[in-house]
Design a protein around this motif. Structure first.
Motif, mmCIF file in Angstrom:
data_model
loop_
_atom_site.group_PDB
_atom_site.id
_atom_site.type_symbol
_atom_site.label_atom_id
_atom_site.label_comp_id
_atom_site.label_asym_id
_atom_site.label_seq_id
_atom_site.Cartn_x
_atom_site.Cartn_y
_atom_site.Cartn_z
ATOM 1 N N ALA A 36 0.824 -1.294 0.171
ATOM 2 C CA ALA A 36 0.060 -0.115 0.005
ATOM 3 C C ALA A 36 1.046 1.271 -0.158
ATOM 4 O O ALA A 36 0.402 2.224 -0.548
ATOM 5 C CB ALA A 36 -1.064 -0.066 1.280
ATOM 6 N N ASP A 74 -4.372 4.077 -1.981
ATOM 7 C CA ASP A 74 -3.776 3.833 -0.851
ATOM 8 C C ASP A 74 -3.977 2.334 -0.078
ATOM 9 O O ASP A 74 -3.971 1.815 1.061
ATOM 10 C CB ASP A 74 -4.081 4.745 0.341
ATOM 11 C CG ASP A 74 -5.663 4.618 0.672
ATOM 12 O OD1 ASP A 74 -6.303 3.878 0.342
ATOM 13 O OD2 ASP A 74 -5.804 5.439 1.718
ATOM 14 N N TRP A 75 -4.332 1.305 -1.115
ATOM 15 C CA TRP A 75 -4.439 0.117 -0.601
ATOM 16 C C TRP A 75 -3.154 -0.884 -1.490
ATOM 17 O O TRP A 75 -2.720 -0.608 -2.351
ATOM 18 C CB TRP A 75 -5.720 -0.331 -1.271
ATOM 19 C CG TRP A 75 -6.326 -0.044 -2.548
ATOM 20 C CD1 TRP A 75 -5.968 -0.733 -3.619
ATOM 21 C CD2 TRP A 75 -7.172 0.924 -3.098
ATOM 22 N NE1 TRP A 75 -6.466 -0.259 -4.777
ATOM 23 C CE2 TRP A 75 -7.235 0.753 -4.563
ATOM 24 C CE3 TRP A 75 -7.527 1.893 -2.522
ATOM 25 C CZ2 TRP A 75 -7.903 1.550 -5.138
ATOM 26 C CZ3 TRP A 75 -8.188 2.945 -3.179
ATOM 27 C CH2 TRP A 75 -8.217 2.945 -4.617
ATOM 28 N N THR A 127 -8.554 -4.407 -7.606
ATOM 29 C CA THR A 127 -7.878 -3.538 -6.984
ATOM 30 C C THR A 127 -7.147 -2.476 -8.132
ATOM 31 O O THR A 127 -6.942 -1.432 -7.758
ATOM 32 C CB THR A 127 -6.763 -3.910 -5.934
ATOM 33 O OG1 THR A 127 -5.820 -5.035 -6.582
ATOM 34 C CG2 THR A 127 -7.591 -4.742 -4.914
#
Length: 436
Positions: free
Chosen positions: A115, A127-128, A179
């Motif tokens: 992240a 932010d992952w 993602t």
């Protein structure tokens, strides 16, 4: 440094096949002299116009007498090919050695991009962590040679398509697809299009360097452009196993596949081919590649004879039908509140990519969907047959056309093969349009 980089106004098929012969010899010298198990990784049928199918067939033909060969079309989460589509795309390659990628249950986790790196490279837009799940057959079976084949062209997630997109989207698992697509949408589609290294591309480059260095692979990347007769022809082929191979191809595509306007265009009419594009998931390339050219209050008319659904799978199709293409702030608000949008985050990202942000009208003339279905997802509708009468696509020329009633349109025959933008939107972005 690329093994081979050839460019010309037109590379005809015999010349291109001779270059493929050179690629095989380079691979014998650099990777494996006598490969016994070979994996071919071409794009799916939505890239059929690129010639990637017959290129794949040629490699199979040249190697089949000495090696066991398998083919995995890099579908990502697209619908698997039917046997008929495999025949259409790959010619004489036996259907039993063409394996559908299973993005839900056919992958294994090989690592993760932190992240912290994602946040840094995206300047805080995402932010992952990005978990790297890839096709089991690719990662767990022993290969002597892996050949990645594809078309480098402007792309909404990665700036330009192909190269390691074949792995990290085309052969990716659900968590990686979700993602990475959400990361791209959060960075902004118009910040991605036509840039050589987008934040998601930087993530994939890092993942390839850290996790795939052991694979005996190389890339065969073609570039196409229109000739003076308006036909799509091969103008480049770039072959090698490094990042520069991608950058050479992407720089050529950037020079040849982007049409730049001084002023926005009021109306664009385009065609999404009926034998390649069956869902708005892929037909919306028409939206992505033209959105930076269309004037505020303008219109994009998409003639889509094959269009029969929205998503590539039933659950994604249902998600699109439920929420529709809405402005990004609204989608992000809904994303925080709805578990189905969080579970299918790539679908949520698709809704953000496919909206005009209420800036212009997106109108579909579909071959199979009805008016209620099209309007349900917040697109405007046009009757397919009536649209063809008004805009006879076999008579329109690529570029500006004046219709009999005086209406001026800009016609695009293959939106998926390029990018159209105003100078302002292309050159004055925060992310820049610089050399790498």
């Amino acid at each position: 440094m690329p093994w081979i980089s050839e460019t010309a106004k037109e590379i005809k098929k015999p010349e291109l096949l001779a270059i493929l012969d050179r690629a095989i010899e380079e691979a014998r010298q650099r990777i494996c002299g006598t490969p016994k198990r070979v994996l071919l990784l071409p794009p799916d049928i939505t890239r059929m116009h690129s010639g990637s199918g017959w290129i794949t067939e040629y490699f199979w033909e040249k190697l089949k007498d000495e090696a066991e060969i398998h083919v995995i079309p890099t579908l990502g989460q697209h619908e698997p090919h039917t046997p008929e589509q495999n025949k259409q795309m790959f010619g004489n390659i036996p259907n039993e050695i063409i394996h559908p990628h299973d993005w839900r249950d056919g992958c294994v986790k090989v690592g993760e991009i932190s992240a912290d790196f994602v946040k840094e490279i995206s300047e805080g837009a995402a932010d992952w962590a990005i978990p790297i799940w890839l096709n089991k057959m690719l990662m767990e079976e022993q290969w002597d040679l892996i050949i990645n084949i594809g078309h480098v062209v402007p792309h909404e997630v990665l700036g330009f398509a192909n190269h390691n997109k074949n792995y990290f989207i085309g052969l990716a698992g659900k968590d990686l697809i979700c993602t990475s697509h959400m990361m791209a949408a959060s960075c902004g589609i118009e910040n991605n299009l036509g840039n050589l290294i987008t934040p998601v591309r930087a993530v994939f480059n890092k993942a390839e360097e850290e996790m795939l260095g052991h694979l005996p692979d190389f890339y065969v990347q073609v570039v196409l452009a229109r000739n003076e007769a308006g036909e799509l022809v091969h103008t480049g082929i770039h072959i090698g196993d490094d990042l520069d191979t991608y950058l050479n191809a992407a720089k050529q595509s950037r020079a040849e596949n982007i049409t730049v306007f001084d002023e926005p265009v009021k109306k664009i009419v385009c065609v999404m081919q009926g034998d390649e594009f069956f869902s708005t998931w892929v037909a919306n390339k028409s939206v992505y590649r033209t959105r930076m050219a269309i004037a505020d209050g303008g219109e994009l008319l998409v003639i889509a004879p094959g269009l029969k659904r929205f998503g590539e799978q039933p659950d994604v199709d249902a998600l699109i039908r439920k929420y529709g293409y809405q402005p990004t702030p609204k989608i992000l608000e809904l994303y925080k509140e709805n578990e189905d949008m969080q579970d299918l985050a790539h679908g949520t990202a698709h809704l953000m990519h496919g909206t005009s942000e209420d800036r212009f009208t997106i109108r579909y003339a579909p071959g199979h969907l009805n008016q209620e279905e099209v309007e349900q997802v917040n697109f405007a509708y046009a009757d397919y047959e009536e649209t063809l009468k008004r805009y006879p696509i076999d008579q329109l020329k690529e570029g500006f056309n004046t219709m009999p009633d005086g209406e001026e349109i800009f016609f695009i025959a293959t939106p998926s093969a390029g990018l159209w933008s105003t100078k302002d939107k292309l050159y004055n972005r925060k992310t820049g349009f610089a050399e790498v």
